[in-house]
Structure formats: C-alpha cells, structure tokens
Design an enzyme around this catalytic site. Sequence first.
Site, short mmCIF file in Angstrom:
data_model
loop_
_atom_site.label_atom_id
_atom_site.label_comp_id
_atom_site.label_asym_id
_atom_site.label_seq_id
_atom_site.Cartn_x
_atom_site.Cartn_y
_atom_site.Cartn_z
N HIS A 97 0.79 -1.19 -0.71
CA HIS A 97 -0.46 0.15 -0.34
C HIS A 97 0.49 1.04 0.02
CE1 HIS A 97 -4.00 -1.24 0.24
NE2 HIS A 97 -3.88 -2.40 1.56
N CYS A 138 0.10 3.09 -3.98
CA CYS A 138 -0.98 4.12 -4.99
C CYS A 138 0.50 5.63 -4.51
CB CYS A 138 -1.72 4.06 -4.09
SG CYS A 138 -2.76 3.19 -4.71
#
Length: 427
Positions: free
Chosen positions: A233, A283
């Site tokens: 992440h 991301c």
Amino acid sequence: MEERHKRILQRNRVNLVSDLNPSDMYDGLLSKGIFTQDMIDEIKRSGTRRDQARQLVRDLETRGSRAFPALIECLREKGQHSLPDLLLAGEPQSQPLPLPVHVRPVVRPLPVYSHVDTSKFESNQFPNFIVWIYCGINACFSFMFSQSYKMDASPCGHCLIINNVDFEPQSELNNRTGSNIDCDKLERRFQSLNFIVLVKRNLKQKQIRQELSALSKKDHSQCDCCVVIMLSHGTEVSHNRFPGAVHGVDGPNVPVQLITNYLNGQNCPSLQGKPKLFFIQACGGGERDTGFEVTPDEDRPCIGGTDDQTDAMPMSSSSDSLSTPSDEPDARATLPTPSDILVSYSTFPGYVSWRDTQAGSWYVETLDNVLEDNAADNDLVTMLMMVNHEVSQNSAKGLYKQMPGSFNFLRKLLYFQVLPCQRPIQA
C-alpha cells in the site's frame, strides 16, 4: 537508408546483436566511406561486443542508402554468409540492390566529434554563427549516442523484492490479494535478466528499513546494477525529490525518498556510478483518475475487471517518516544528487494504483510482458514508455484510469542481459 532496409535491420536486430562480430566490420565500413574513424572509435567505446553490435546497427540506419548494401558486402567478405542470407530473405528479387559501393563516388558526411577542433574555424572564412551551429549539432549527437552502462557482470546484480500482502488489523489497511502473482512474475523476470533475487514478505516499517540497510552494506563491486521492488500500500507524503511512500504491514510508512537514499553514492560506495533501479507498485495517493474524453481512434475497450482494487491510503504527513531519527547509521534524511537512479512508479503522484485480485496489478503485468518481449533489443527508458502507454489504455470498472511514470536520473542507456533460459541464482 531506405525505409525498407531500416525495417529489415529492425526486424532482425535480435539476430544481428547476437551473431554480429563488430570488429570484423570496422575496416570494411571505413574503407567504403560508411563510417569515419571517429565514429568507429565511438562505437568501440560503447561497451561489450553486444553493445558495440547494437550501436553499429543503430548508427547504420543513419548512414544513407549505401549503408545496407555495404553491410551485406562486408559480411560476405568476412565469410558470415548466414546473416546476409537472413537479411536479404525479405528483399524482392525483381528489385536488385544498388551497384557495389566501391564503384560509386564516395560522398563523405561531416564526421561527428565528441570534441570539436574549433581551430579549423579560426579564419574569417566562416561566420561565428555557423561555428556555433556546428559545435551545437556535434555536441547533441555526441550526447545522443553516449555509451550505455556496463551490464555484462554475472550475476548482473542484486534484486530485492518486498511483497506486503497481509496487513495487521491496527494498520487499518486491507490485505493486498493478488500481490503474490505480481511477486512471482517479477522474481522470475529478474532471474531471467541474471539478477540474484531475494524476496521478503510482509515486513513492518522497521523491517523494510533493515532490509534496505542490509542491501546497502553488501559488496556490489563485482556487480553492475541493483534493483529494489516495493509491492505494498502507498500514500502521498511531503518530499524534496521523490514523491510517495510505502506502508509496512504494521501501518507506518517508509518514504520513497528514504528508500532511494540507502543506495546512493554516499551510503553505498560500491554502487557509485552504477544504475540503481526502483520499481514502486503502490498508490501515490487517494485520488481516482476518471480520465478525459478522446477521439474514437484513441479509445479501446476497457481491460480492467470487477475485482480491481486500489493500493491507496490518504495523504500522510512526513513527520512520521522523514523526521524520525534513524536507528541505522547509514540512513539519511536528505538525498544528495541522485545520479544513476531511476524510480518507476505504477501511478502518477497523488493517484491510486489498480490491482486485479485474480491477475495482479496492471503495472506489474504490463512491465513483465514488456520486459519479456523487448529486453533483448530496447533500453529500459524506452520500455518504460511502452509500459506507460499500455497501462494508460486500461479502465477500472469501465471508468477509472491509471498513468505510470518515472523519475529518471540515469546518465546513460541501460540494456539488460537476457539469459537464453531462466536459471535461478541463489541469493
């Protein structure tokens, strides 16, 4: 060179780079006026035999209509009959090649010099602006055809893959289903590129930094390159040079700027002057890109599926990462001049990165395919542009888009080794 001959060279580039012995070609191409001595010297400085063959073929395409028949003649003179037969296989027999080059008048182009002898212009014969133009053009060509990085060590270097899949409950981050597919693809791919691959799974923030510190302390003196791949992440953080950060499975993040800092010339002297490559599948923020309307010929059907997920987290303050005192003496909070570093991001800073739970992430799947199809012939930056284009065509849930990109501080072209068959190298 005629377009049909350029296409023949491009179509057979793999075989030419693999089988051509450039040293056998130099005298013939020089005597036929195709290359100057300065150009041949520049090709010789490009590196290994493969590098020289690749540069020779690339330069031939710029040398006019006589270059292709001259290459065929030189190959036959040296007894390399299989390559001429291969190159001429697609030539129409009703259209004979031009007359042998030795019976044609030789029109020699201006040579390209790395350093121009401006004493030739000291007389008033040429206006100053012509001198400036001449020097500028030569400097431009010298830069464009600069040598590539040395990439022939065996093994080529170390590749560290950090694959965070299962996140702890207190992190408030979802598990990254499908990331193991990405990891397996990249492990096999970089083994096939002659790297020693080490995979670490489900690391906390402190463990990520410990692995990077251990990598920086290795002796890379016998290697030509180093690769770090982060699958996790991600979030947006304040930064000086490299945006973004990746999360440990416990929640806290490690800024990309700090990740690159472990391998810079100051903290890892044995990698000075050598390419350091970072691939970030995470991301860059929480914003979703809905794209913009294009003409019909630019559009194509959506590729993303209903199982697409993001690797996003809201924007994070940099105070929990950059300002925290480091527990390793080689970590730095600031980055010196980032020479020989390339950071490839799966998405534009601030935006989410899409991952299919069944097929893996768009970015990694495309990167793996592009490397498989093109690594034998193309440099890394060219291949990353191919990745950018392919991923930009995808759509998640028929609506959302993604745009990869890179921060490139490489000084030379980078061509990977491609092994004839995959053979894992033990870490």
